[in-house]
Write a protein that holds these residues in place. Structure first.
Motif, mmCIF file in Angstrom:
data_model
loop_
_atom_site.group_PDB
_atom_site.id
_atom_site.type_symbol
_atom_site.label_atom_id
_atom_site.label_comp_id
_atom_site.label_asym_id
_atom_site.label_seq_id
_atom_site.Cartn_x
_atom_site.Cartn_y
_atom_site.Cartn_z
ATOM 1 N N GLN A 13 0.828 -1.217 0.000
ATOM 2 C CA GLN A 13 0.000 0.000 0.000
ATOM 3 C C GLN A 13 0.859 1.262 0.000
ATOM 4 O O GLN A 13 0.556 2.222 -0.699
ATOM 5 N N ASN A 14 1.945 1.237 0.754
ATOM 6 C CA ASN A 14 2.850 2.387 0.809
ATOM 7 C C ASN A 14 3.458 2.662 -0.569
ATOM 8 O O ASN A 14 3.516 3.815 -1.009
ATOM 9 N N ILE A 15 3.883 1.628 -1.268
ATOM 10 C CA ILE A 15 4.473 1.794 -2.598
ATOM 11 C C ILE A 15 3.416 2.285 -3.579
ATOM 12 O O ILE A 15 3.653 3.216 -4.359
ATOM 13 N N TYR A 16 2.245 1.690 -3.552
ATOM 14 C CA TYR A 16 1.150 2.105 -4.427
ATOM 15 C C TYR A 16 0.833 3.596 -4.221
ATOM 16 O O TYR A 16 0.733 4.356 -5.174
ATOM 17 N N ASP A 17 0.699 4.004 -2.962
ATOM 18 C CA ASP A 17 0.389 5.404 -2.652
ATOM 19 C C ASP A 17 1.482 6.350 -3.133
ATOM 20 O O ASP A 17 1.194 7.438 -3.648
ATOM 21 N N LYS A 18 2.742 5.945 -2.993
ATOM 22 C CA LYS A 18 3.842 6.804 -3.445
ATOM 23 C C LYS A 18 3.862 6.935 -4.960
ATOM 24 O O LYS A 18 4.169 8.010 -5.485
ATOM 25 N N VAL A 19 3.536 5.870 -5.680
ATOM 26 C CA VAL A 19 3.467 5.962 -7.144
ATOM 27 C C VAL A 19 2.367 6.947 -7.537
ATOM 28 O O VAL A 19 2.571 7.806 -8.397
ATOM 29 N N LEU A 20 1.214 6.845 -6.882
ATOM 30 C CA LEU A 20 0.133 7.803 -7.159
ATOM 31 C C LEU A 20 0.589 9.225 -6.881
ATOM 32 O O LEU A 20 0.405 10.130 -7.701
ATOM 33 N N GLN A 21 1.179 9.433 -5.725
ATOM 34 C CA GLN A 21 1.603 10.772 -5.297
ATOM 35 C C GLN A 21 2.649 11.371 -6.248
ATOM 36 O O GLN A 21 2.562 12.543 -6.607
ATOM 37 N N HIS A 22 3.608 10.580 -6.662
ATOM 38 C CA HIS A 22 4.710 11.092 -7.468
ATOM 39 C C HIS A 22 4.390 11.246 -8.952
ATOM 40 O O HIS A 22 4.973 12.115 -9.615
ATOM 41 N N PHE A 23 3.488 10.432 -9.487
ATOM 42 C CA PHE A 23 3.339 10.393 -10.940
ATOM 43 C C PHE A 23 1.936 10.641 -11.481
ATOM 44 O O PHE A 23 1.793 10.986 -12.651
ATOM 45 N N VAL A 24 0.913 10.456 -10.684
ATOM 46 C CA VAL A 24 -0.459 10.514 -11.194
ATOM 47 C C VAL A 24 -1.113 11.829 -10.792
ATOM 48 O O VAL A 24 -0.973 12.290 -9.649
ATOM 49 N N ASP A 25 -1.828 12.430 -11.745
ATOM 50 C CA ASP A 25 -2.583 13.646 -11.486
ATOM 51 C C ASP A 25 -3.465 13.434 -10.253
ATOM 52 O O ASP A 25 -4.123 12.398 -10.121
ATOM 53 N N GLU A 26 -3.475 14.409 -9.355
ATOM 54 C CA GLU A 26 -4.175 14.264 -8.077
ATOM 55 C C GLU A 26 -5.654 13.941 -8.255
ATOM 56 O O GLU A 26 -6.187 13.038 -7.605
ATOM 57 N N GLN A 27 -6.342 14.658 -9.119
ATOM 58 C CA GLN A 27 -7.766 14.395 -9.338
ATOM 59 C C GLN A 27 -7.977 13.027 -9.975
ATOM 60 O O GLN A 27 -8.877 12.296 -9.604
ATOM 61 N N TYR A 28 -7.134 12.698 -10.930
ATOM 62 C CA TYR A 28 -7.233 11.392 -11.577
ATOM 63 C C TYR A 28 -7.031 10.286 -10.548
ATOM 64 O O TYR A 28 -7.776 9.301 -10.513
#
Length: 175
Positions: free
Chosen positions: A37-52
């Protein structure tokens, strides 16, 4: 990895593959329940548009509108034929690191975007992607989340972030 009788889909296929091909756990290790979960969340935070990310998570974020707008696009290309996958054989030359995280979308669970996350050697990724049947979209990142390499269901590969050598990528990916 002998516990694959508990799993189905991609997780089972990969566990069986790793066992059959004697790939050691230090070359490919699924993250545990308290790690992924920590890795998944960091990938979202670093690379994916916040709203997306809020609306869709990681699922199909590897289409251009899913990436953060302030991230540098290093390189992208579309698969033209079977040989287009050959660049994965040279992934270690591109990433120049010992371990990466790979997030694998399980095609059996596409309706709710199930990801299996592993820490692995870049040299093993070619085998995982090319020799297994159930791998859908995938995401590869270094352990510091400087860059992301991803392939989507439209056969597009995107390399975004910082810290990878464009000349090396172009030389390998245009062969």
């Amino acid at each position: 990895m002998q516990l694959f009788h508990k799993w189905t889909g991609l997780r089972r296929e990969l566990a069986e593959y790793m066992t059959e091909h004697r790939i050691p756990e230090n070359d490919f290790r699924f993250l545990g329940i308290y790690e992924w979960q920590n890795i998944y969340d960091k990938v979202l935070q670093h690379f994916v548009d916040e709203q997306y990310a809020k609306d869709c998570g990681l699922h199909w974020s590897n289409i251009e509108n899913g990436f953060r707008k302030d991230i540098d696009k290093i390189y992208s290309f579309a698969y033209q034929n079977e040989d287009s996958y050959k660049w994965l054989e040279k992934l270690p030359e591109i990433v120049k690191c010992d371990k990466v995280y790979i997030l694998l979308e399980d095609d059996d669970h596409w309706q709710y975007s199930k990801y299996w996350i592993a820490e692995c050697s870049p040299a093993v990724i070619n085998l995982v992607i090319n020799d297994t049947y159930s791998v859908g979209d995938y995401y590869i990142t270094d352990k510091k989340f400087n860059w992301l390499i991803t392939q989507n269901h439209h056969e597009m590969v995107y390399i975004i972030g910082k810290g990878l050598d464009l000349k090396t990528i172009e030389n390998i990916c245009t062969q």
